[in-house]
Design an enzyme around this catalytic site. Structure first.
Site, mmCIF file in Angstrom:
data_model
loop_
_atom_site.group_PDB
_atom_site.id
_atom_site.type_symbol
_atom_site.label_atom_id
_atom_site.label_comp_id
_atom_site.label_asym_id
_atom_site.label_seq_id
_atom_site.Cartn_x
_atom_site.Cartn_y
_atom_site.Cartn_z
ATOM 1 N N GLU A 274 9.874 -16.635 -1.361
ATOM 2 C CA GLU A 274 8.946 -16.985 -0.293
ATOM 3 C C GLU A 274 7.604 -17.533 -0.794
ATOM 4 O O GLU A 274 7.040 -18.437 -0.187
ATOM 5 C CB GLU A 274 8.683 -15.759 0.604
ATOM 6 C CG GLU A 274 9.856 -15.339 1.465
ATOM 7 C CD GLU A 274 10.060 -16.286 2.639
ATOM 8 O OE1 GLU A 274 9.260 -17.211 2.828
ATOM 9 O OE2 GLU A 274 11.043 -16.096 3.370
ATOM 10 N N SER B 181 24.031 42.588 23.471
ATOM 11 C CA SER B 181 23.931 43.721 22.537
ATOM 12 C C SER B 181 23.355 43.340 21.187
ATOM 13 O O SER B 181 23.383 44.158 20.263
ATOM 14 C CB SER B 181 25.327 44.337 22.333
ATOM 15 O OG SER B 181 25.836 44.866 23.538
#
Length: 788
Positions: A92, A351
């Site tokens: 680029e 429980s």
């Protein structure tokens, strides 16, 4: 003046060609400074970032788009694979670190190529110019291009080269609503941009040139051609070697479909909402365990009725790190309330609080592991506890009562420990308890009459393998471990052993324990009306919490803890690494020795005639608490009864005895257990009558309570094939005051004196028990129905 200094610096570093092109009149500098002041560049921070929640290894669990619906995740140059930066700059903008934002030579070259060929051959935009266009989009006109170049110069003035490069890495378009190299790498390649191969780096470097046309998930052939073009240039410029490029060409372009991961969705959402603006949230979750549990749980729950869900939490005991968190079995499925996080929902624990009560009672010298408890009818004002599996068992050890999850002994124990004290201890250890509106701690809380959460409950269970220290589950590595004292290390180990030595459970569970050859403490629970099914397991390394039920709170009849949740617990523990051959180290202060029933003391310290039955018990420093008395009575329920007897063995008192009288001692069982005892151990048989020469008795055993109208073992049959089952009329004699009747452990009726109790039972085996106001109990077992 800063811009002028920047230009001078660029001048010194630039090539001769750049120096020629950068010569401009002084008024241009003044114009640029004015424009920079009047039209400042847009700040990139205003765009924000999307967010990602990742596992402990940095692999994404769930993505969250930003407020514009864009998938973009923060990254810096130092965090990206260096080969990607090499590919990007080579392809680029090779002169990125030399030009001041625009590259006049590249612009002239691009313009001449366009005029000569009639189409764009190469672009003239620098990376800085591309960032400028991303921050401030413009039309593709000469005016737009001029604006872009001005913005590029502004960026070079306000930001360093590294900051500009970081902006590109985060803003570059990659197709659809994907922006930035990290989002592209995560979504297309399922990996971090730090781990890119040479081929992948080249691919992601070229995609922003035409992100829609080159999308690798849609057009892999186009993307591969573009990638190879980048590879050719990298070899031509000597950035990558020939071998590196040739190996990269061998990789076919392949990208996953853009399906965003949805692992740990409930936890991810909660963390994103509770943690500020942190873009990447690293958790303690193990992605492999998490994904495996989500898949298994979804398949497992497919056979369950509609509106049913499940939740699972896995903690690593060493530091309470959460390794897996599944808040619902079917995330997003409205039919199963898949959006409701049941791991953090308040539900009745059934429980599952019982192990803490037993451990705390051991710590408080109320009981030891083999203490005698009474599973017999009891009345606490208007409260009459009953067992989940119907009927009463009579004398049971603390270990058996806990393993069988008997309700009545647990209520007996809580009565002695104190509901308020119990609730305060649990809350201090990190378990939030929610009582009904206006409610306060009471005896019903030990059977599920309170609300709590799976995540906190699992953290509390981990204390059994952590020397009695609990802590809140840790979801983030940086969260400190804040330990809280629950019970002593000795009490925690004994409670763990009581649960781990349970030989019950399914065959599959017993196989797991046998094959792993490891200690696994486990407990199930079911709330009232079958609304919540629980199973929690603790190994030396992990603690696993399971909840199954309906998020809307409606009953799920027949689905209780051992049926619904235990198979899940088995599967989860089996899948966890490092559980085999693990055993919890026993503290040195714990000994195992024989104790005696009914008194509860050590056998070595108990006379033989007072030791009716023997049990093995774990004791802390040799301490053996005596058997608990009825609440409010000064003497222990099981007590040593002393008296004087004459030569005939009859009781005498000091005023009427002679020199031949001898002192004798008896061990008496709790009177509510009389109907379960051998005849020779009942009070009437042990305590002899008073000698006739003594005017008043020295003690009385009272009149025994006795059921009349039926006898133990009776069978009641219908008179014919179509005849109804018989009606049975019962009454009780002896005892004192009101009688309370129980059928299969369930309270049924109250009578006075010899008043009849009419029973119309269904077919089957039935236990009938009666309790009077002084605590006397009688029971019988009968069968109703035709012969098989």
């Amino acid at each position: 003046m800063k811009l002028l200094a920047t230009l001078i610096a660029r001048w010194k570093n630039s090539s001769r060609m750049f120096r020629v092109l950068l010569i401009s009149p002084f008024f241009l500098l003044v114009t640029l400074l004015a424009l920079d002041t009047i039209f400042p560049p847009p700040l990139p921070e205003t765009h924000g970032f999307a967010r990602v929640v990742a596992d402990r290894h940095g692999k994404p669990l769930r993505f969250f788009a930003d407020n514009r619906g864009v998938w973009r995740y923060p990254i810096t140059q130092d965090e990206v694979a260096p080969r990607f930066i090499e590919a990007l700059l080579t392809y680029e903008d090779r002169h990125f670190y030399q030009h001041p934002g625009i590259n006049p030579f590249a612009l002239v070259r691009a313009a001449s190529q366009y005029l000569r060929n009639g189409h764009v051959v190469s672009g003239g935009s620098t990376l800085t110019m591309q960032v400028a266009r991303l921050l401030d989009p413009h039309h593709r006109t000469l005016i737009g291009k001029a604006k872009q170049m001005l913005r590029a110069l502004q960026l070079e003035r306000h930001f360093s080269k590294q900051e500009i490069l970081d902006l590109y890495l985060n803003l570059a378009p990659y197709g659809g609503n994907i922006e930035g190299v990290e989002a592209a790498s995560r979504l297309y390649l399922r990996k971090s941009s730090a781990d890119l191969t040479h081929a992948e780096a080249a691919l992601l470097a070229v995609l922003p040139q035409a992100p829609s046309r080159l999308r690798p998930d849609r057009y892999p052939n186009r993307a591969q051609k573009a990638r190879d073009k980048v590879l050719t240039r990298l070899q031509a410029y000597g950035v990558w070697s020939k071998d590196e490029v040739e190996r990269a060409r061998l990789e076919n372009v392949y990208a996953e479909r853009l399906e965003f991961p949805q692992n740990a969705p409930h936890l991810s959402r909660w963390l994103v909402e509770s943690i500020g603006d942190q873009e990447v949230i690293i958790t303690t979750i193990d992605g492999n365990i998490q994904r495996g549990l989500e898949d298994y749980l979804r398949d497992y729950m497919e056979s369950y009725p509609q509106k049913t869900s499940a939740a699972v939490i896995v903690l690593e005991n060493s530091d309470l790190s959460v390794r897996a968190y599944v808040g619902a079995s079917h995330f997003g499925d409205k039919r199963r309330y898949g959006y409701v996080d049941m791991a953090r929902a308040t539900r009745s624990p059934g429980s599952t609080l019982k192990p803490f009560l037993y451990g705390l009672a051991i710590d408080g010298d109320l009981i030891h592991s083999a203490s005698l408890l009474s599973d017999a009818p009891r009345i606490y004002g208007d409260y009459r506890p009953e067992n989940f599996h119907r009927g009463f068992s009579g004398p049971v050890s603390a270990t058996a009562a806990l393993q069988r999850s008997l309700n009545v002994p647990a209520v007996q124990l809580l009565e002695h420990y104190g509901p308020g004290r119990f609730a305060a201890t649990l809350e201090n250890a990190g378990l939030s308890l929610q009582f009904p509106s206006g409610g306060k701690p009471n005896l019903a809380m030990i059977l599920g009459g309170v609300g709590t959460r799976l995540d906190q409950l699992t953290g509390l269970y981990a204390a059994l393998a952590r020397g009695g220290l609990s802590a809140a589950p840790r979801y983030l590595p940086e969260t400190p471990l804040r330990e809280r004292y629950l019970m002593s290390a000795e009490a925690a180990w004994i409670t763990f052993e009581m649960l781990a030595s349970n030989s019950g459970g399914s065959r599959r569970w017993r196989n797991l324990v046998r094959q792993s050859k490891a200690d696994i403490a486990w407990k199930t629970g079911t709330s009232y009306g079958y609304r919540d099914a629980w199973a929690i397991g603790v190994t030396p390394s992990y603690t696993v919490g399971i909840w199954v039920g309906r998020p809307d709170g409606t009953p799920l009849p027949g689905y209780y803890g051992s049926i619904s949740a235990t198979p899940l617990l088995n599967a989860v523990i089996s899948s966890l690494p490092g559980n085999k051959q693990q055993h919890l180290a026993r503290p040195e202060s714990i000994i195992q020795t024989e104790i005696c029933w009914p008194l509860g003391g050590q056998k070595s310290l108990t006379e033989d005639e007072l030791c009716h039955q023997q049990r093995n018990a774990w004791l802390i420093q040799g301490r053996a608490p005596r058997t608990l008395p009825p609440k409010g009575e000064p003497l222990r329920a099981a007590q040593t009864y002393h008296f004087f007897a004459n030569q005939q063995g009859l009781r005498v008192k000091p005023s009427c005895m002679d020199s031949s009288a001898t002192k004798r001692s008896l061990a008496l069982w709790p009177k509510e257990l009389e109907s379960w005892l051998p005849t020779n151990q009942t009070r009437n048989q042990q305590i002899p009558p008073t000698a006739p020469e003594c005017n008043a008795p020295t003690a009385t055993t009272g009149t025994p309570l006795k059921i009349v109208g039926a006898s133990n073992g009776n069978q009641y049959l219908p008179t014919g094939n179509s005849a109804p089952l018989p009606r049975i009329n019962l009454s009780a004699i002896g005892g004192q005051g009101k009688r309370y009747w129980f059928i299969n452990g369930e309270p049924k009726d109250e009578t006075l004196g010899t008043q009849n109790f009419a029973l119309s039972p269904q077919s089957g085996q039935h236990q009938i028990a009666v309790l009077d106001e002084s605590g006397n109990v009688d029971r019988i077992e009968i069968y109703v129905g035709a012969n098989d």
